[in-house]
Write an enzyme that holds these catalytic residues in place. Structure first.
Site, PDB file in Angstrom:
ATOM      1  N   HIS A 305       0.783  -1.201   0.040  1.00 36.40           N
ATOM      2  CA  HIS A 305      -0.131  -0.080   0.087  1.00 36.40           C
ATOM      3  C   HIS A 305       0.972   1.405   0.246  1.00 36.40           C
ATOM      4  CE1 HIS A 305      -3.923  -1.202   0.852  1.00 36.40           C
ATOM      5  NE2 HIS A 305      -3.788  -2.295   1.592  1.00 36.40           N
ATOM      6  N   HIS A 348      -1.847  -0.534  12.701  1.00 35.33           N
ATOM      7  CA  HIS A 348      -1.500   0.805  12.739  1.00 35.33           C
ATOM      8  C   HIS A 348      -1.290   1.331  14.145  1.00 35.33           C
ATOM      9  CE1 HIS A 348      -0.285   4.369  11.001  1.00 35.33           C
ATOM     10  NE2 HIS A 348      -1.394   5.233  11.010  1.00 35.33           N
ATOM     11  N   GLU A 354      -7.535   9.905  14.780  1.00 36.46           N
ATOM     12  CA  GLU A 354      -8.498   9.567  13.585  1.00 36.46           C
ATOM     13  C   GLU A 354      -9.729   9.401  13.930  1.00 36.46           C
ATOM     14  OE1 GLU A 354      -6.796   6.162  11.876  1.00 36.46           O
ATOM     15  OE2 GLU A 354      -4.655   6.883  11.458  1.00 36.46           O
ATOM     16  N   HIS A 378     -10.059   6.926  17.131  1.00 29.65           N
ATOM     17  CA  HIS A 378      -8.581   6.092  17.353  1.00 29.65           C
ATOM     18  C   HIS A 378      -7.614   7.373  17.502  1.00 29.65           C
ATOM     19  CE1 HIS A 378     -10.332   2.595  14.720  1.00 29.65           C
ATOM     20  NE2 HIS A 378     -10.574   2.394  16.074  1.00 29.65           N
ATOM     21  N   HIS A 384      -4.993  -0.065  16.084  1.00 24.58           N
ATOM     22  CA  HIS A 384      -6.178  -0.285  15.523  1.00 24.58           C
ATOM     23  C   HIS A 384      -5.645  -0.899  14.275  1.00 24.58           C
ATOM     24  CE1 HIS A 384      -5.096   3.979  14.348  1.00 24.58           C
ATOM     25  NE2 HIS A 384      -5.490   3.692  13.021  1.00 24.58           N
TER      26      HIS A 384
END
Length: 448
Positions: A305, A348, A354, A378, A384
Site C-alpha cells: 500500500h 497501525h 483519527e 482512534h 487499530h
C-alpha cells in the site's frame, strides 16, 4: 466605469430554477451579481455603491498574509452586517461544544459509536440538532478541530446561523442539504461535501426530507488542497471540480433570528429582516462544494500500500511542517491490484488522531459492525486495524484485480488528541464490544 459582461449573473432567492449553477475553481477570485449593475467595476468601495447597496469586506485572513494565501471577499448588500450584529443574548448551547473541552471520561481505548438516532428525536432544525462528538486544540488560539453530527427534521425557515470559531465542512450522510448562504446557494447530497467559511451566515433547508450528516469544524487555517509532490500536476482533488455559488439574495423584512457561536458560547439576536441580503460579491473567501466521486484515486500497481495520505482531499496545515491541524481523507470506490499484498488497511499505531465515519456502503477494514452514520475514534498511539474477518479474508483470498464499489468512508485526522464530549460518553450508543472484533486474532508464529 462601464459594467463588464463577464460577471456571472445570479438571481434573487426564490427566482431560481431547481438547476443551480456554480462557478468552478478552488480558491479562484470570483465575480458575481444577482442584479445587473450591482457589482462595481475597477474599485471595491466607490463613494456610492451601485443600486443603493452597502460595500462590506469579509476577511478570512489578516490583511498582511502573503498574497497567495490571502482570503477576502467584497460583499454588496442591502444592509451592512452591523445591522445584523446587535441585541445578542446568550442562550443554552445544547449539546454543541467547542475546544478546549474536558467533559469526557472515556477510557484510553478504541472507541466506536452507532449513528445518532433521528426518528426518536422531536421535530427540530439544524441549530437544535447539532451535537458534538469530540474536540481538540483551542478555538481561541485557532488550533485543532471538533467533530459534530447534525440532524434535522425541518428547514430553518426564518433562522440563520453563523460560526465565529471555525469553518464547517459538511459531509451529508442522509438526504441532501440546501445551504442558503450570504454568497448564494449550495446543494450537497450524500457523496458531496460543502464548506462554509468562518463568519459566513447561512440557513440549512431540507429539499428531500429529514437529514443527518457529519461536520468537521476547523479552528485552524482554512482548508486548502494538499501538495501533490512526486504525484505531479494531476489527480487527487482537482481545482476545477470545486464549485462556488452565484450571488443570490433575500429582500425580506419579516422577523428573523440569527444564532452565532463564539468560543463555544451560543448567542441569539432578533432581526427585523433577513441577513442573507448580499446582491453581489467578488473575492476568494466564499462557501464551496465538491463531488467526492470526482476524486481521482491513485494506488500501487505492483505491491504494498502507499500511505493513506494519498486519499487526502483537503488539508489545514499546523505550525509543524508536514503535519496537519486537520486532514480530510476519503476511502471511495477504487481498484485494488497489488500482488503478494495484504490489501485491507494494515495494523497501525499512529501519532495522529483519527475520527472516522461512513457515508454509504461497507468499509473494507470493518465489514461488520460499522454502518452508515456510525463513528469511530482512534486517538494518537492507540493501535487499530482490520477486524478478524477482514484479516482472514485479506490473508487467504486469491489476489485478482478487485473493484471496491458503492463505498464511501472518510476520516478527520488531526495532530491533536480528540476529547470525546459528555454527550458521546453518556447519551450516544457506544459499542462496548468494539474491541472484540480483534479477539479472534490468534498466535500463528512458528519456527522450522
Amino acid at each position: 466605469m462601464q459594467h463588464e459582461e463577464h460577471i456571472m449573473r445570479g438571481a434573487r432567492l426564490g427566482d431560481q430554477t431547481d438547476a443551480l449553477r456554480y462557478m468552478p475553481g478552488f480558491g479562484n477570485t470570483h465575480s458575481t451579481e444577482a442584479e445587473p449593475g450591482a457589482l462595481p467595476i475597477g474599485r471595491n468601495s466607490p463613494q456610492r455603491a451601485p443600486l443603493g447597496l452597502y460595500a462590506e469586506v469579509l476577511s478570512g485572513t489578516a490583511f498582511t498574509v502573503p498574497r497567495d494565501r490571502n482570503q477576502r471577499s467584497w460583499l454588496y448588500r442591502i444592509l451592512p452586517s452591523v445591522r445584523h450584529a446587535v441585541g445578542f443574548e446568550e442562550i443554552d448551547a445544547g449539546h454543541l461544544r467547542t475546544a478546549p473541552s474536558d467533559e469526557g471520561q472515556l477510557p484510553f481505548a478504541q472507541l466506536r459509536w452507532g449513528p445518532v438516532p433521528l426518528d426518536a428525536q422531536t421535530d427540530h432544525d439544524f441549530v437544535d440538532g447539532l451535537v458534538t462528538i469530540a474536540t481538540c486544540g483551542h478555538a481561541a488560539s485557532q488550533t485543532g478541530m471538533a467533530s459534530h453530527v447534525y440532524t434535522a427534521t425541518r428547514s430553518m425557515a426564518q433562522r440563520c446561523f453563523m460560526n465565529a470559531d471555525g469553518e464547517m465542512l459538511f459531509v451529508p450522510e442522509m438526504n441532501a442539504v440546501r445551504l442558503v448562504t450570504e454568497f448564494g446557494v449550495l446543494l450537497a447530497r450524500p457523496g458531496d461535501i460543502a464548506v462554509i467559511p468562518r463568519g459566513v451566515k447561512f440557513r440549512l433547508e431540507l429539499p428531500e426530507g429529514p437529514v443527518r450528516g457529519y461536520i468537521c469544524e476547523n479552528y485552524g487555517g482554512a482548508f486548502r488542497l494538499p501538495e501533490r509532490g512526486p504525484i505531479g500536476a494531476n489527480h487527487l482533488a482537482n481545482d476545477r471540480d470545486f464549485l462556488y455559488p452565484l450571488a443570490a439574495y433575500e429582500d425580506r423584512t419579516e422577523p428573523h433570528e440569527l444564532f452565532c457561536k463564539k468560543q463555544g458560547r451560543m448567542f441569539r439576536a432578533e432581526l427585523p429582516h433577513s441577513p442573507l441580503d448580499v446582491v453581489a460579491w467578488h473575492g476568494n473567501y466564499a462557501p464551496y462544494k465538491y463531488d467526492l466521486r470526482r476524486f481521482a484515486t491513485i494506488g500501487s500497481i505492483s505491491f504494498d500500500h502507499p500511505d493513506p495520505s494519498i486519499f487526502t482531499v483537503l488539508t489545514s496545515p499546523s505550525a509543524s511542517e508536514g503535519t496537519a491541524n486537520v486532514d480530510f481523507v476519503i476511502f471511495p470506490d477504487r481498484w485494488l491490484v497489488m500482488e503478494d499484498t495484504f490489501r485491507p488497511p494494515w495494523y497501525h499505531v499512529n501519532v495522529m488522531s483519527e475520527f472516522m465515519g461512513l457515508v454509504y456502503g461497507v468499509y473494507d477494514a470493518k465489514p461488520g459492525g460499522f454502518v452508515p452514520g456510525a463513528m469511530s475514534l482512534h486517538n494518537a498511539m492507540i493501535p487499530h486495524g482490520p477486524d478478524q474477518n477482514a484479516f482472514e479474508g485479506g490473508s487467504s483470498k486469491t489476489l485478482e484485480p478487485e473493484k471496491l464499489s458503492g463505498t464511501l468512508a472518510f476520516m478527520f485526522e488531526t495532530c491533536f488528541t480528540l476529547e470525546p464530549t459528555r454527550f458521546a460518553a453518556t447519551a450516544l450508543s457506544r459499542d462496548e464490544t468494539y474491541a472484540d472484533c480483534w479477539s479472534g486474532l490468534r498466535r500463528q508464529f512458528s519456527v522450522g
